[in-house]
Design a protein around this motif. Structure first.
Motif, PDB file in Angstrom:
ATOM      1  N   ASN A   1       0.718  -1.304   0.077  1.00  0.00           N
ATOM      2  CA  ASN A   1      -0.015   0.016   0.216  1.00  0.00           C
ATOM      3  C   ASN A   1       0.784   1.420   0.130  1.00  0.00           C
ATOM      4  OD1 ASN A   1      -2.889  -0.938   0.267  1.00  0.00           O
ATOM      5  ND2 ASN A   1      -1.854  -2.195   1.844  1.00  0.00           N
ATOM      6  N   ALA A   2       1.998   1.057   0.530  1.00  0.00           N
ATOM      7  CA  ALA A   2       2.996   2.433   0.514  1.00  0.00           C
ATOM      8  C   ALA A   2       4.323   2.037   0.545  1.00  0.00           C
ATOM      9  CB  ALA A   2       2.600   3.308   1.722  1.00  0.00           C
ATOM     10  N   PRO A   3       4.614   1.452  -0.480  1.00  0.00           N
ATOM     11  CA  PRO A   3       5.943   0.822  -0.573  1.00  0.00           C
ATOM     12  C   PRO A   3       7.091   1.499  -0.448  1.00  0.00           C
ATOM     13  CG  PRO A   3       5.206   0.808  -2.947  1.00  0.00           C
ATOM     14  CD  PRO A   3       3.980   1.226  -2.008  1.00  0.00           C
ATOM     15  N   LEU A   4       7.145   2.979  -0.738  1.00  0.00           N
ATOM     16  CA  LEU A   4       8.193   4.000  -0.625  1.00  0.00           C
ATOM     17  C   LEU A   4       8.329   4.280   1.013  1.00  0.00           C
ATOM     18  CD1 LEU A   4       7.487   6.355  -3.485  1.00  0.00           C
ATOM     19  CD2 LEU A   4       9.157   4.608  -3.160  1.00  0.00           C
ATOM     20  N   ASP A   5       7.099   4.058   1.676  1.00  0.00           N
ATOM     21  CA  ASP A   5       7.642   4.063   3.320  1.00  0.00           C
ATOM     22  C   ASP A   5       8.312   3.123   3.819  1.00  0.00           C
ATOM     23  OD1 ASP A   5       5.415   5.999   3.179  1.00  0.00           O
ATOM     24  OD2 ASP A   5       3.941   5.166   4.178  1.00  0.00           O
ATOM     25  N   VAL A   6       8.113   1.717   3.411  1.00  0.00           N
ATOM     26  CA  VAL A   6       9.115   0.733   4.058  1.00  0.00           C
ATOM     27  C   VAL A   6      10.393   0.384   3.462  1.00  0.00           C
ATOM     28  CG1 VAL A   6       8.206  -1.317   2.663  1.00  0.00           C
ATOM     29  CG2 VAL A   6       8.628  -1.514   5.121  1.00  0.00           C
ATOM     30  N   LYS A   7      10.480   1.185   2.005  1.00  0.00           N
ATOM     31  CA  LYS A   7      11.746   0.789   1.409  1.00  0.00           C
ATOM     32  C   LYS A   7      13.074   1.324   2.155  1.00  0.00           C
ATOM     33  CE  LYS A   7      13.916   1.423  -3.051  1.00  0.00           C
ATOM     34  NZ  LYS A   7      13.771   1.839  -4.743  1.00  0.00           N
TER      35      LYS A   7
ATOM     36  N   SER B   1      -0.861 -23.625  10.580  1.00  0.00           N
ATOM     37  CA  SER B   1      -2.085 -24.253  10.480  1.00  0.00           C
ATOM     38  C   SER B   1      -3.044 -22.970  10.927  1.00  0.00           C
ATOM     39  CB  SER B   1      -2.487 -25.410  11.263  1.00  0.00           C
ATOM     40  OG  SER B   1      -2.429 -25.103  12.944  1.00  0.00           O
ATOM     41  N   ALA B   2      -2.686 -22.018  11.970  1.00  0.00           N
ATOM     42  CA  ALA B   2      -3.683 -20.897  12.120  1.00  0.00           C
ATOM     43  C   ALA B   2      -3.320 -19.712  11.356  1.00  0.00           C
ATOM     44  CB  ALA B   2      -3.312 -20.529  13.686  1.00  0.00           C
ATOM     45  N   TRP B   3      -1.943 -19.469  10.951  1.00  0.00           N
ATOM     46  CA  TRP B   3      -1.615 -18.126  10.442  1.00  0.00           C
ATOM     47  C   TRP B   3      -1.171 -18.145   8.912  1.00  0.00           C
ATOM     48  CZ3 TRP B   3      -2.449 -13.860  13.081  1.00  0.00           C
ATOM     49  CH2 TRP B   3      -2.817 -13.956  14.515  1.00  0.00           C
ATOM     50  N   GLY B   4      -1.247 -19.332   8.444  1.00  0.00           N
ATOM     51  CA  GLY B   4      -0.767 -19.293   7.146  1.00  0.00           C
ATOM     52  C   GLY B   4       0.805 -19.688   7.035  1.00  0.00           C
ATOM     53  N   ASP B   5       1.453 -19.681   5.867  1.00  0.00           N
ATOM     54  CA  ASP B   5       2.952 -19.779   5.555  1.00  0.00           C
ATOM     55  C   ASP B   5       3.807 -18.559   5.566  1.00  0.00           C
ATOM     56  OD1 ASP B   5       5.239 -20.682   5.016  1.00  0.00           O
ATOM     57  OD2 ASP B   5       4.729 -22.337   3.844  1.00  0.00           O
ATOM     58  N   TYR B   6       4.277 -18.199   6.428  1.00  0.00           N
ATOM     59  CA  TYR B   6       5.111 -16.856   6.284  1.00  0.00           C
ATOM     60  C   TYR B   6       6.165 -16.831   5.592  1.00  0.00           C
ATOM     61  CZ  TYR B   6       2.322 -14.261   9.808  1.00  0.00           C
ATOM     62  OH  TYR B   6       1.276 -13.625  10.574  1.00  0.00           O
ATOM     63  N   SER B   7       6.678 -18.203   5.271  1.00  0.00           N
ATOM     64  CA  SER B   7       7.777 -18.132   4.105  1.00  0.00           C
ATOM     65  C   SER B   7       7.130 -17.620   2.822  1.00  0.00           C
ATOM     66  CB  SER B   7       8.485 -19.407   4.167  1.00  0.00           C
ATOM     67  OG  SER B   7       7.712 -20.362   3.770  1.00  0.00           O
ATOM     68  N   GLU B   8       5.851 -17.899   2.534  1.00  0.00           N
ATOM     69  CA  GLU B   8       5.412 -17.238   1.243  1.00  0.00           C
ATOM     70  C   GLU B   8       5.060 -16.086   1.372  1.00  0.00           C
ATOM     71  OE1 GLU B   8       1.785 -19.974   0.684  1.00  0.00           O
ATOM     72  OE2 GLU B   8       2.739 -21.845   0.504  1.00  0.00           O
ATOM     73  N   LYS B   9       4.607 -15.519   2.542  1.00  0.00           N
ATOM     74  CA  LYS B   9       4.397 -14.198   2.629  1.00  0.00           C
ATOM     75  C   LYS B   9       5.635 -13.346   2.183  1.00  0.00           C
ATOM     76  CE  LYS B   9       0.640 -14.894   6.112  1.00  0.00           C
ATOM     77  NZ  LYS B   9      -0.498 -14.001   6.288  1.00  0.00           N
ATOM     78  N   LEU B  10       6.925 -13.904   3.150  1.00  0.00           N
ATOM     79  CA  LEU B  10       7.997 -13.217   2.888  1.00  0.00           C
ATOM     80  C   LEU B  10       8.524 -13.134   1.555  1.00  0.00           C
ATOM     81  CD1 LEU B  10      10.631 -12.024   4.179  1.00  0.00           C
ATOM     82  CD2 LEU B  10      11.358 -14.310   4.619  1.00  0.00           C
ATOM     83  N   ALA B  11       8.340 -14.300   0.922  1.00  0.00           N
ATOM     84  CA  ALA B  11       8.958 -14.376  -0.618  1.00  0.00           C
ATOM     85  C   ALA B  11       7.798 -13.225  -1.483  1.00  0.00           C
ATOM     86  CB  ALA B  11       8.487 -15.762  -1.375  1.00  0.00           C
ATOM     87  N   SER B  12       6.522 -13.072  -1.064  1.00  0.00           N
ATOM     88  CA  SER B  12       5.902 -12.074  -2.010  1.00  0.00           C
ATOM     89  C   SER B  12       6.284 -10.677  -1.583  1.00  0.00           C
ATOM     90  CB  SER B  12       4.424 -12.046  -1.295  1.00  0.00           C
ATOM     91  OG  SER B  12       3.813 -13.569  -1.793  1.00  0.00           O
ATOM     92  N   ILE B  13       6.589 -10.455  -0.630  1.00  0.00           N
ATOM     93  CA  ILE B  13       7.359  -9.109   0.017  1.00  0.00           C
ATOM     94  C   ILE B  13       8.700  -8.867  -0.606  1.00  0.00           C
ATOM     95  CG2 ILE B  13       8.496  -8.066   1.961  1.00  0.00           C
ATOM     96  CD1 ILE B  13       6.360  -9.359   4.028  1.00  0.00           C
ATOM     97  N   LYS B  14       9.415  -9.726  -0.753  1.00  0.00           N
ATOM     98  CA  LYS B  14      10.684  -9.759  -1.357  1.00  0.00           C
ATOM     99  C   LYS B  14      10.343  -9.420  -2.808  1.00  0.00           C
ATOM    100  CE  LYS B  14      13.864 -12.427   1.594  1.00  0.00           C
ATOM    101  NZ  LYS B  14      14.629 -13.315   1.911  1.00  0.00           N
ATOM    102  N   ALA B  15       9.530 -10.215  -3.530  1.00  0.00           N
ATOM    103  CA  ALA B  15       9.027 -10.105  -4.949  1.00  0.00           C
ATOM    104  C   ALA B  15       8.818  -8.792  -5.365  1.00  0.00           C
ATOM    105  CB  ALA B  15       8.176 -11.197  -5.494  1.00  0.00           C
ATOM    106  N   VAL B  16       7.841  -8.328  -4.523  1.00  0.00           N
ATOM    107  CA  VAL B  16       7.108  -6.808  -4.725  1.00  0.00           C
ATOM    108  C   VAL B  16       8.458  -5.946  -4.762  1.00  0.00           C
ATOM    109  CG1 VAL B  16       5.634  -4.965  -3.806  1.00  0.00           C
ATOM    110  CG2 VAL B  16       4.749  -7.530  -4.360  1.00  0.00           C
ATOM    111  N   MET B  17       9.294  -5.871  -3.521  1.00  0.00           N
ATOM    112  CA  MET B  17      10.204  -4.980  -3.361  1.00  0.00           C
ATOM    113  C   MET B  17      11.505  -4.879  -4.412  1.00  0.00           C
ATOM    114  SD  MET B  17       8.661  -2.879  -1.372  1.00  0.00           S
ATOM    115  CE  MET B  17      10.207  -1.841  -0.880  1.00  0.00           C
ATOM    116  N   SER B  18      11.307  -6.155  -5.122  1.00  0.00           N
ATOM    117  CA  SER B  18      12.803  -6.215  -5.868  1.00  0.00           C
ATOM    118  C   SER B  18      12.393  -5.595  -7.153  1.00  0.00           C
ATOM    119  CB  SER B  18      13.206  -7.660  -6.088  1.00  0.00           C
ATOM    120  OG  SER B  18      12.061  -8.522  -6.902  1.00  0.00           O
ATOM    121  N   ASP B  19      11.064  -5.296  -7.644  1.00  0.00           N
ATOM    122  CA  ASP B  19      10.644  -4.753  -8.990  1.00  0.00           C
ATOM    123  C   ASP B  19      11.115  -3.474  -8.797  1.00  0.00           C
ATOM    124  OD1 ASP B  19       9.857  -7.008  -9.567  1.00  0.00           O
ATOM    125  OD2 ASP B  19       7.737  -6.481  -9.247  1.00  0.00           O
TER     126      ASP B  19
END
Length: 134
Positions: A85-91, A116-134
Motif C-alpha cells: 500500500n505504501a512501498p516507499l514508506d518501507v523501502k 495451521s492458524a496463520w498461514g505460511d509466512y515463508s510464502e508471505k516473505l517471498a511475496s514481500i521480497k518479490a514486490v520490493m525487488s521490482d
C-alpha cells in the motif's frame, strides 16, 4: 507527514508523537495489537523511525509466548501492508527488517505463529521480497 489526514493517523500521532523508541517499549507491551495498527497508518518519516523500535521490541522478546506471536505477526502484517500500500514508506528500512522477518518465517512455531492458524509466512516473505525487488 500529514498527521491529521484521517482518524487512524491522528491516533498514531497521539500515541507516538514526541516519544523515543525506548519509551514506546512499555506501550507495545500494554497493547501490541493497537500500537501495531498505529504503525500501519503512520506517515513515512515517523514510520521509518518507529518501525525499527518495534522490530527491536519483537527481537528482545521481553514478552510471554502469546505476546511474542502477536508481536511477530504484527511486524509481518505492518511490513506486508506497507509493501502493498505504501512501498516507499518501507523501502528505506526494509533491509533492516528482513533478517527479523526471515527469522520469524523460518521458525513460525517458535515464534508463536503456527502455520495451521496463520498461514505460511515463508510464502508471505517471498511475496514481500518479490514486490520490493521490482
Amino acid at each position: 507527514g500529514e498527521y491529521s489526514a484521517d482518524l487512524d493517523t491522528m491516533e498514531a500521532s497521539r500515541n507516538f508523537f514526541g516519544k523515543t523508541n525506548e519509551q514506546m517499549m512499555g506501550l507495545y507491551r500494554n497493547n501490541v495489537s493497537m500500537r501495531s495498527v498505529d504503525l500501519r497508518f503512520m506517515p513515512s518519516v515517523p514510520f521509518v523511525y518507529y518501525v525499527i523500535g518495534f522490530r527491536d521490541f519483537v527481537v528482545q522478546g521481553d514478552v510471554d509466548e502469546f505476546e511474542l506471536g502477536e508481536a511477530a505477526g504484527a511486524l509481518f502484517r505492518i511490513v506486508e501492508y506497507k509493501v502493498f500500500n505504501a512501498p516507499l514508506d518501507v523501502k528505506p528500512v526494509l533491509q533492516e527488517l528482513l533478517p527479523v522477518l526471515e527469522d520469524i518465517a523460518g521458525d513460525q512455531e517458535r515464534n508463536g505463529l503456527p502455520v495451521s492458524a496463520w498461514g505460511d509466512y515463508s510464502e508471505k516473505l517471498a511475496s514481500i521480497k518479490a514486490v520490493m525487488s521490482d
